[in-house]
Design a protein around this motif. Structure first.
Motif, PDB file in Angstrom:
ATOM      1  N   ALA A   1       0.833  -1.209   0.000  1.00  0.00           N
ATOM      2  CA  ALA A   1       0.000   0.000   0.000  1.00  0.00           C
ATOM      3  C   ALA A   1       0.868   1.261   0.000  1.00  0.00           C
ATOM      4  O   ALA A   1       0.511   2.269  -0.614  1.00  0.00           O
ATOM      5  CB  ALA A   1      -0.929  -0.028   1.205  1.00  0.00           C
ATOM      6  N   ARG A   2       2.029   1.207   0.645  1.00  0.00           N
ATOM      7  CA  ARG A   2       2.888   2.398   0.721  1.00  0.00           C
ATOM      8  C   ARG A   2       3.462   2.805  -0.649  1.00  0.00           C
ATOM      9  O   ARG A   2       3.989   3.904  -0.786  1.00  0.00           O
ATOM     10  CB  ARG A   2       4.057   2.150   1.704  1.00  0.00           C
ATOM     11  CG  ARG A   2       5.031   1.098   1.239  1.00  0.00           C
ATOM     12  CD  ARG A   2       6.228   0.921   2.180  1.00  0.00           C
ATOM     13  NE  ARG A   2       7.212   0.006   1.625  1.00  0.00           N
ATOM     14  CZ  ARG A   2       7.124  -1.306   1.648  1.00  0.00           C
ATOM     15  NH1 ARG A   2       6.099  -1.893   2.236  1.00  0.00           N
ATOM     16  NH2 ARG A   2       8.060  -2.061   1.091  1.00  0.00           N
TER      17      ARG A   2
ATOM     18  N   ARG B   1       1.678   3.235  -3.315  1.00  0.00           N
ATOM     19  CA  ARG B   1       0.614   3.816  -4.156  1.00  0.00           C
ATOM     20  C   ARG B   1       0.972   5.193  -4.716  1.00  0.00           C
ATOM     21  O   ARG B   1       0.783   5.473  -5.907  1.00  0.00           O
ATOM     22  CB  ARG B   1      -0.682   3.898  -3.358  1.00  0.00           C
ATOM     23  CG  ARG B   1      -1.902   4.122  -4.219  1.00  0.00           C
ATOM     24  CD  ARG B   1      -3.143   4.152  -3.345  1.00  0.00           C
ATOM     25  NE  ARG B   1      -4.347   3.906  -4.098  1.00  0.00           N
ATOM     26  CZ  ARG B   1      -5.046   4.826  -4.744  1.00  0.00           C
ATOM     27  NH1 ARG B   1      -4.629   6.076  -4.724  1.00  0.00           N
ATOM     28  NH2 ARG B   1      -6.149   4.520  -5.407  1.00  0.00           N
TER      29      ARG B   1
ATOM     30  N   ASP C   1      -4.568  -1.258  -6.368  1.00  0.00           N
ATOM     31  CA  ASP C   1      -5.199  -1.539  -5.066  1.00  0.00           C
ATOM     32  C   ASP C   1      -5.686  -2.986  -5.007  1.00  0.00           C
ATOM     33  O   ASP C   1      -5.545  -3.654  -3.981  1.00  0.00           O
ATOM     34  CB  ASP C   1      -6.382  -0.589  -4.830  1.00  0.00           C
ATOM     35  CG  ASP C   1      -5.930   0.855  -4.624  1.00  0.00           C
ATOM     36  OD1 ASP C   1      -4.750   1.075  -4.294  1.00  0.00           O
ATOM     37  OD2 ASP C   1      -6.777   1.764  -4.801  1.00  0.00           O
TER      38      ASP C   1
ATOM     39  N   VAL D   1      -2.780  -5.267  -4.390  1.00  0.00           N
ATOM     40  CA  VAL D   1      -2.292  -5.186  -3.001  1.00  0.00           C
ATOM     41  C   VAL D   1      -3.237  -5.935  -2.068  1.00  0.00           C
ATOM     42  O   VAL D   1      -2.807  -6.605  -1.127  1.00  0.00           O
ATOM     43  CB  VAL D   1      -2.158  -3.701  -2.554  1.00  0.00           C
ATOM     44  CG1 VAL D   1      -1.896  -3.605  -1.064  1.00  0.00           C
ATOM     45  CG2 VAL D   1      -1.043  -3.011  -3.332  1.00  0.00           C
ATOM     46  N   ALA D   2      -4.533  -5.857  -2.384  1.00  0.00           N
ATOM     47  CA  ALA D   2      -5.545  -6.507  -1.535  1.00  0.00           C
ATOM     48  C   ALA D   2      -5.600  -8.018  -1.749  1.00  0.00           C
ATOM     49  O   ALA D   2      -6.332  -8.723  -1.064  1.00  0.00           O
ATOM     50  CB  ALA D   2      -6.910  -5.888  -1.813  1.00  0.00           C
TER      51      ALA D   2
END
Ligand SMILES: CC(C)(COP(=O)(O)OP(=O)(O)OC[C@H]1O[C@@H](n2cnc3c(N)ncnc32)[C@H](O)[C@@H]1OP(=O)(O)O)[C@@H](O)C(=O)NCCC(=O)NCCS
Length: 171
Positions: free
Chosen positions: A16-17, A19, A45, A48-49
């Motif tokens: 997430a960092r 992005r 996203d 990452v999820a």
């Protein structure tokens, strides 16, 4: 710098960092429209999820994000995968990072993908991008005139692989 003089990047899973750096890189590429950047971030996203539709890898150089590739199984196909996104920071274009990312995707799909499909644009500013795919074994399979916008064709590239098993993933 030539692709042969490849820099020493670390390939890792996206976090997430990353992005903000991915967003900056997509804007700096200067070929993606704002709506495309938004879709790119949505896809980022998802990867990452852990959404199985989106797999991605980040290239890290000197502690920063220098490249990103994202791919996924093409719905309603047997063994076909789409490469959805590829971008490298303009400051390090031509240093071999795009090639490393494409190779990494291909290695991870080895034995699973029968066909990798890349959709890109036919515009003049995409000529280096098309040359990049062609030099990496991607074959121009189709052109859809005016697909993205009037005068902005879609060019579809494909690369075939021989899966090592007879059961394909991606369906
Ligand atoms: C296309 C792209 C991913 C290539 O990554 P890269 O790290 O610059 O490429 P590499 O260093 O691994 O390979 C260099 C090769 O790419 C080609 N290339 C394409 N765009 C280039 C650029 N802007 N600068 C330098 N080389 C580029 C070179 O001609 C070179 O070809 P060769 O090795 O056959 O001589 C990158 O330039 C990029 O992010 N472009 C803008 C975004 C984009 O078009 N993404 C793909 C959308 S479908």
């Amino acid at each position: 710098m030539t692709a042969a003089a490849a820099v020493d990047v670390t390939l890792r899973a996206p976090a997430a960092r990353d992005r903000a750096a991915i967003e900056r890189m997509l804007r700096d590429a200067a070929v993606f429209r704002e709506d495309e950047v938004a879709i790119g971030l949505e896809v980022f996203d998802g990867s990452v999820a852990g959404d199985p539709a989106y797999h991605s890898v980040v290239a890290e150089l000197g502690g920063g994000v220098a490249g990103w590739i994202c791919w996924g199984p093409t719905p309603c196909t047997v063994g076909t995968w789409d490469m959805y996104w590829l971008a490298v920071s303009p400051a390090v274009h031509g240093a071999g990072i795009g090639t490393r990312l494409v190779r990494e995707m291909e290695q991870r799909l080895a034995g699973r993908a029968r066909l990798i499909v890349v959709e890109t644009a036919g515009r003049e500013d995409y000529a280096p991008t098309r040359a990049f795919y062609e030099a990496r074994g991607y074959r121009r399979a189709a052109v859809i005139p005016d697909f993205y916008a009037p005068g902005d064709d879609q060019v579809v590239y494909v690369k075939s692989f021989t899966p090592s098993t007879d059961s394909y993933e991606g369906r």
